[in-house]
Write a protein that holds these residues in place. Structure first.
Motif, PDB file in Angstrom:
ATOM      1  N   LEU A 230       0.850  -1.189   0.000  1.00 37.78           N
ATOM      2  CA  LEU A 230       0.000   0.000   0.000  1.00 37.78           C
ATOM      3  C   LEU A 230       0.885   1.238   0.000  1.00 37.78           C
ATOM      4  N   HIS A 231       0.570   2.166  -0.882  1.00 41.45           N
ATOM      5  CA  HIS A 231       1.346   3.405  -0.947  1.00 41.45           C
ATOM      6  C   HIS A 231       0.403   4.547  -1.296  1.00 41.45           C
ATOM      7  N   GLU A 232       0.308   5.522  -0.383  1.00 41.90           N
ATOM      8  CA  GLU A 232      -0.536   6.688  -0.561  1.00 41.90           C
ATOM      9  C   GLU A 232      -1.970   6.296  -0.932  1.00 41.90           C
ATOM     10  N   GLY A 233      -2.490   5.302  -0.208  1.00 36.31           N
ATOM     11  CA  GLY A 233      -3.886   4.929  -0.357  1.00 36.31           C
ATOM     12  C   GLY A 233      -4.219   4.022  -1.515  1.00 36.31           C
ATOM     13  N   ARG A 234      -3.191   3.569  -2.239  1.00 34.11           N
ATOM     14  CA  ARG A 234      -3.428   2.683  -3.374  1.00 34.11           C
ATOM     15  C   ARG A 234      -2.574   1.422  -3.237  1.00 34.11           C
ATOM     16  N   ILE A 235      -3.062   0.321  -3.809  1.00 30.72           N
ATOM     17  CA  ILE A 235      -2.292  -0.919  -3.850  1.00 30.72           C
ATOM     18  C   ILE A 235      -1.376  -0.872  -5.062  1.00 30.72           C
ATOM     19  N   LEU A 236      -0.065  -0.921  -4.800  1.00 37.41           N
ATOM     20  CA  LEU A 236       0.884  -0.964  -5.907  1.00 37.41           C
ATOM     21  C   LEU A 236       1.045  -2.370  -6.463  1.00 37.41           C
ATOM     22  N   LEU A 237       0.990  -3.348  -5.582  1.00 39.11           N
ATOM     23  CA  LEU A 237       1.174  -4.732  -6.012  1.00 39.11           C
ATOM     24  C   LEU A 237       0.568  -5.675  -4.992  1.00 39.11           C
ATOM     25  N   GLN A 238      -0.106  -6.706  -5.455  1.00 41.90           N
ATOM     26  CA  GLN A 238      -0.584  -7.793  -4.604  1.00 41.90           C
ATOM     27  C   GLN A 238      -0.166  -9.102  -5.243  1.00 41.90           C
ATOM     28  N   ALA A 239       0.424 -10.001  -4.460  1.00 46.60           N
ATOM     29  CA  ALA A 239       0.907 -11.270  -5.000  1.00 46.60           C
ATOM     30  C   ALA A 239       1.144 -12.249  -3.870  1.00 46.60           C
ATOM     31  N   SER A 240       1.278 -13.513  -4.221  1.00 43.31           N
ATOM     32  CA  SER A 240       1.748 -14.483  -3.237  1.00 43.31           C
ATOM     33  C   SER A 240       3.241 -14.281  -3.052  1.00 43.31           C
ATOM     34  N   ALA A 241       3.752 -14.711  -1.902  1.00 42.29           N
ATOM     35  CA  ALA A 241       5.189 -14.589  -1.652  1.00 42.29           C
ATOM     36  C   ALA A 241       5.980 -15.391  -2.679  1.00 42.29           C
ATOM     37  N   ALA A 242       5.453 -16.560  -3.070  1.00 42.09           N
ATOM     38  CA  ALA A 242       6.137 -17.378  -4.068  1.00 42.09           C
ATOM     39  C   ALA A 242       6.162 -16.681  -5.424  1.00 42.09           C
ATOM     40  N   GLU A 243       5.055 -16.027  -5.783  1.00 39.43           N
ATOM     41  CA  GLU A 243       5.004 -15.315  -7.061  1.00 39.43           C
ATOM     42  C   GLU A 243       5.977 -14.144  -7.059  1.00 39.43           C
ATOM     43  N   LEU A 244       6.022 -13.410  -5.953  1.00 34.83           N
ATOM     44  CA  LEU A 244       6.949 -12.290  -5.867  1.00 34.83           C
ATOM     45  C   LEU A 244       8.393 -12.767  -5.961  1.00 34.83           C
ATOM     46  N   GLU A 245       8.693 -13.886  -5.318  1.00 36.16           N
ATOM     47  CA  GLU A 245      10.045 -14.447  -5.376  1.00 36.16           C
ATOM     48  C   GLU A 245      10.431 -14.761  -6.815  1.00 36.16           C
ATOM     49  N   ARG A 246       9.465 -15.287  -7.584  1.00 39.64           N
ATOM     50  CA  ARG A 246       9.760 -15.610  -8.995  1.00 39.64           C
ATOM     51  C   ARG A 246       9.956 -14.348  -9.828  1.00 39.64           C
ATOM     52  N   GLN A 247       9.219 -13.279  -9.473  1.00 38.89           N
ATOM     53  CA  GLN A 247       9.246 -12.082 -10.297  1.00 38.89           C
ATOM     54  C   GLN A 247      10.461 -11.200 -10.039  1.00 38.89           C
ATOM     55  N   LEU A 248      11.074 -11.324  -8.864  1.00 37.35           N
ATOM     56  CA  LEU A 248      12.191 -10.466  -8.528  1.00 37.35           C
ATOM     57  C   LEU A 248      13.487 -11.023  -9.133  1.00 37.35           C
ATOM     58  N   ALA A 249      13.928 -10.424 -10.211  1.00 35.66           N
ATOM     59  CA  ALA A 249      15.172 -10.862 -10.847  1.00 35.66           C
ATOM     60  C   ALA A 249      16.359 -10.264 -10.105  1.00 35.66           C
ATOM     61  N   GLY A 250      17.513 -10.911 -10.234  1.00 34.80           N
ATOM     62  CA  GLY A 250      18.698 -10.447  -9.541  1.00 34.80           C
ATOM     63  C   GLY A 250      19.880 -10.304 -10.482  1.00 34.80           C
ATOM     64  N   VAL A 251      21.038 -10.116  -9.883  1.00 34.25           N
ATOM     65  CA  VAL A 251      22.285  -9.997 -10.634  1.00 34.25           C
ATOM     66  C   VAL A 251      23.132 -11.234 -10.344  1.00 34.25           C
ATOM     67  N   LEU A 252      23.605 -11.875 -11.404  1.00 34.03           N
ATOM     68  CA  LEU A 252      24.443 -13.053 -11.273  1.00 34.03           C
ATOM     69  C   LEU A 252      25.903 -12.622 -11.380  1.00 34.03           C
ATOM     70  N   ALA A 253      26.670 -12.851 -10.297  1.00 35.69           N
ATOM     71  CA  ALA A 253      28.102 -12.520 -10.276  1.00 35.69           C
ATOM     72  C   ALA A 253      28.897 -13.782 -10.583  1.00 35.69           C
ATOM     73  N   LEU A 254      29.671 -13.743 -11.656  1.00 35.92           N
ATOM     74  CA  LEU A 254      30.416 -14.903 -12.131  1.00 35.92           C
ATOM     75  C   LEU A 254      31.916 -14.639 -12.060  1.00 35.92           C
ATOM     76  N   ASP A 255      32.648 -15.542 -11.448  1.00 35.55           N
ATOM     77  CA  ASP A 255      34.108 -15.474 -11.435  1.00 35.55           C
ATOM     78  C   ASP A 255      34.648 -16.481 -12.455  1.00 35.55           C
ATOM     79  N   LEU A 256      35.341 -15.944 -13.474  1.00 36.87           N
ATOM     80  CA  LEU A 256      35.803 -16.753 -14.604  1.00 36.87           C
ATOM     81  C   LEU A 256      37.307 -16.580 -14.816  1.00 36.87           C
TER      82      LEU A 256
END
Length: 331
Positions: A230-256
């Motif tokens: 909730l932000h300033e009286g509106r819902i910005l996002l509603q989801a299951s925790a599992a769905e949010l986990e899938r949607q949040l992309a990250g950065v892959l750090a690779l040592d080569l």
């Protein structure tokens, strides 16, 4: 960074005029549809749409002053909406408040109890008011894991014990819905862990839904099965925790062995990559499944992979990015 998939999810929900994919959610314990609420000239809630699945631990997330407590007052019938509809446990709360409250337990303010009583005496008052048998007291105490000495008075309880006692009181009568406002507010780390573990297990142990408001992000991340921001009286996002986990992309750090060659291989395969020194490559927009694919592609290309670490944003980082992005778009 917040992944493009999460941002797409927000845009899609706004375009569809809804805040969650209802087709995939269980039946709702709480449902708000286009709810507005103002106090004087200040509009607190603006077209609020919310659906809380049955038997979920649902975190209502937002900074103080953005409408969480107002929403709880509407859900419990302590205030009426200016516009829109509110259904709780399948009933219209504005027309059938008595029937809804008979199946609801609430902990809205800081827990209060008679300090000169013990736990059983205190719960006995609530049991008698609800015309419940004495066995209900034992059941409620068992659910919250509170087994104080018979003669121990409430005035000697820790804050965590008082909070569990207040939850036991809310659980009297086997409610189908628990509504809690900042349930860990003011507790020490041990008390927070106790309440967090308790809330996680209550839907199964007590056959109920938990709807709790909070701005403690660590608590939400470790407790909730579903959430809404909730932000300033509106819902910005509603989801299951599992769905949010899938949607949040990250950065892959690779040592080569050769970062420059690794970046060229990855870019040729359509990934966004940049080098950080002679041996490290960073790949953006990666989820857990894609991380495994990237690792395999590098090895197949003949590169030596020393280490691969996926860095995903925490809920706090996601929250700050979401609210900052919303504020920027409103300017």
């Amino acid at each position: 960074m917040l992944g493009h998939k999460a941002r797409h999810l927000v845009r899609r929900q706004r375009q569809d005029g809804r805040t969650a994919p209802h087709t995939t959610m269980p039946s709702a314990a709480i449902e708000l549809d286009a709810v507005d609420k103002s106090y004087g000239k200040r509009q607190i809630l603006k077209g609020l749409r919310l659906s809380v699945p049955e038997r979920s631990v649902f975190a209502f997330l937002g900074n103080n002053g953005h409408g969480k407590s107002t929403t709880i007052r509407l859900v419990t019938g302590l205030a009426a909406p200016d516009r829109g509809s509110i259904r709780v446990l399948g009933r219209d709360i504005t027309c059938q408040r008595r029937q809804v409250l008979a199946q609801m337990g609430c902990l809205i303010e800081a827990p209060s109890a008679y300090p000169n009583l013990n736990a059983r005496e205190f719960l006995g008052i609530g049991a008698r008011l609800k015309d419940l048998p004495a066995s209900e007291i034992d059941r409620a105490l068992e659910l919250v894991g509170l087994h104080p000495a018979p003669r121990q008075r409430i005035e000697h309880y820790s804050l965590g014990m008082r909070q569990r006692l207040a939850l036991a009181h809310a659980l009297l009568g086997r409610p189908r819905l628990l509504v809690l406002d900042e349930p860990t507010n003011g507790l020490d780390p041990d008390g927070i862990r106790e309440i967090r573990a308790l809330l996680s297990g209550l839907p199964e142990a007590a056959d109920c839904t938990i709807f709790f408001a909070s701005h403690y992000l660590d608590e939400v991340e470790k407790t909730a099965t579903h959430l809404a921001l909730l932000h300033e009286g509106r819902i910005l996002l509603q989801a299951s925790a599992a769905e949010l986990e899938r949607q949040l992309a990250g950065v892959l750090a690779l040592d080569l062995d050769d970062a420059a060659q690794g970046a060229r291989v990855l870019e040729a395969m359509g990934h966004v990559a940049r080098t950080e020194g002679p041996h490290r490559v960073l790949v953006g927009g990666v989820d857990r499944e894609l991380a495994g694919t990237v690792n395999s592609q590098l090895v197949q290309a003949g590169l030596v992979l020393y280490q691969s670490v996926l860095r995903k944003p925490t809920l706090e980082q996601w929250f700050l990015q979401m609210t900052a992005a919303e504020g920027a778009s409103a300017c």
